[in-house]
Motif scaffolding. Structure first.
Motif, PDB file in Angstrom:
ATOM      1  N   GLU A  89     -51.299-128.490  14.935  1.00  0.00           N
ATOM      2  CA  GLU A  89     -50.620-127.270  15.405  1.00  0.00           C
ATOM      3  C   GLU A  89     -49.986-126.531  14.219  1.00  0.00           C
ATOM      4  O   GLU A  89     -50.116-125.324  14.076  1.00  0.00           O
ATOM      5  N   ARG A  90     -49.316-127.293  13.336  1.00  0.00           N
ATOM      6  CA  ARG A  90     -48.678-126.668  12.160  1.00  0.00           C
ATOM      7  C   ARG A  90     -49.721-126.042  11.237  1.00  0.00           C
ATOM      8  O   ARG A  90     -49.552-124.938  10.746  1.00  0.00           O
TER       9      ARG A  90
ATOM     10  N   LEU B 239     -49.343-132.518  16.475  1.00  0.00           N
ATOM     11  CA  LEU B 239     -48.320-131.677  15.833  1.00  0.00           C
ATOM     12  C   LEU B 239     -48.794-131.175  14.481  1.00  0.00           C
ATOM     13  O   LEU B 239     -48.584-130.027  14.116  1.00  0.00           O
TER      14      LEU B 239
ATOM     15  N   ARG C 246     -49.967-137.908  19.165  1.00  0.00           N
ATOM     16  CA  ARG C 246     -48.978-136.816  19.213  1.00  0.00           C
ATOM     17  C   ARG C 246     -48.705-136.271  17.794  1.00  0.00           C
ATOM     18  O   ARG C 246     -48.632-135.070  17.580  1.00  0.00           O
ATOM     19  N   ASN C 247     -48.602-137.208  16.821  1.00  0.00           N
ATOM     20  CA  ASN C 247     -48.397-136.773  15.429  1.00  0.00           C
ATOM     21  C   ASN C 247     -49.555-135.929  14.936  1.00  0.00           C
ATOM     22  O   ASN C 247     -49.361-134.906  14.299  1.00  0.00           O
TER      23      ASN C 247
END
Ligand SMILES: Nc1ncnc2c1ncn2[C@@H]1O[C@H](COP(=O)(O)OP(=O)(O)OP(=O)(O)O)[C@@H](O)[C@H]1O
Ligand SMILES: [Mg+2]
Length: 232
Positions: A16-17, A13, A9-10
């Protein structure tokens, strides 16, 4: 949880950033290029044109020299426009996704020995502009990978417009990926292309699959639901 404590998940993220920051930065650079470099080159070209029309008495050697410089400036202008177009393809805003993908395929053909085929199935329809930009980026990176890694001589892009969503397939006949085609493993080695593609597909509520084995080419399959609103 991965061995080094980073959760998937990290990682997701993080990509995505990075993806969002990359898109903002590309937009900014493309605007800068358009507003400064391209305008300056146009100004120099106009100055040259004026000088050449007002100075007929120049001898042939000087005239030829200046005409050569004028041609070089035109070529540079074209290159910078092309570069800026790749950063923020205005072709999407003006003509839509399919001509933009045709542009990518033509660019690949003219800069490599890879032939291309585009198949469209179903009734094509426009998607919202942000979605089209995200899809364009995925196809752009997939084709970059074909050019850089595959040693293929053919790539086939198929777009299927179905009732429940749209499917994009980019299939090459190259050497395929030897060993693992696991995106997380690539990421840990600093290779972010496939991860960015997968993350972009997720931003559209869709998913991406990589099917590849040594000697058998590579297939990238992206499915996105109908008219998603990207999370950008
Ligand atoms: N079409 C392809 N054919 C063969 N190998 C491929 C193909 N696409 C990707 N690969 C392999 O998968 C790896 C990961 O691709 P990815 O796009 O994530 O990273 P990269 O292209 O190496 O670097 P970048 O971060 O600049 O994109 C590549 O290094 C290459 O070995
Ligand atoms: Mg890549």
């Amino acid at each position: 949880m991965r061995a080094n404590g980073i959760t998937d998940r990290n990682l997701s993220l993080f990509v995505e950033r990075v993806t969002r920051a990359q898109e903002d930065e590309r937009l900014r650079i493309s605007r800068e290029l358009h507003d400064t470099t391209i305008q300056s080159l146009i100004m120099v070209l106009h100055q040259m044109e004026r000088y050449l029309t007002n100075n007929h008495e120049l001898n042939i050697t000087h005239m030829r020299f200046l005409l050569n410089i004028q041609d070089s400036i035109k070529t540079i202008l074209q290159e910078v426009r092309h570069f800026s177009q790749n950063l923020r393809p205005s072709i999407i805003d003006h003509l839509g996704l399919l001509p933009a993908i045709e542009f990518l395929l033509q660019s690949l053909e003219s800069s490599s020995t890879v032939a291309t085929i585009l198949n469209i199935e179903g009734q094509s329809r426009p998607l919202n502009k942000e979605t089209e930009l995200v899809v364009f980026r995925i196809v752009q990176e997939a084709l970059n990978n074909v050019k850089r890694h595959s040693e293929a001589n053919l790539v086939e892009v198929t777009i299927i417009f179905a009732a429940e969503g749209i499917q994009f397939t980019i299939e090459d006949n190259g050497k395929g990926m030897g060993g693992s085609s696991n995106i997380l493993d690539f990421m840990q080695r600093g290779k972010l292309g496939l991860a960015g593609m997968s993350e972009r597909a997720k931003l559209l509520g869709g998913d991406m699959k990589v099917i590849s084995s040594a000697g058998k080419g590579t297939v990238i399959k992206i499915c996105i639901p109908e008219n998603p609103t990207p999370n950008l």
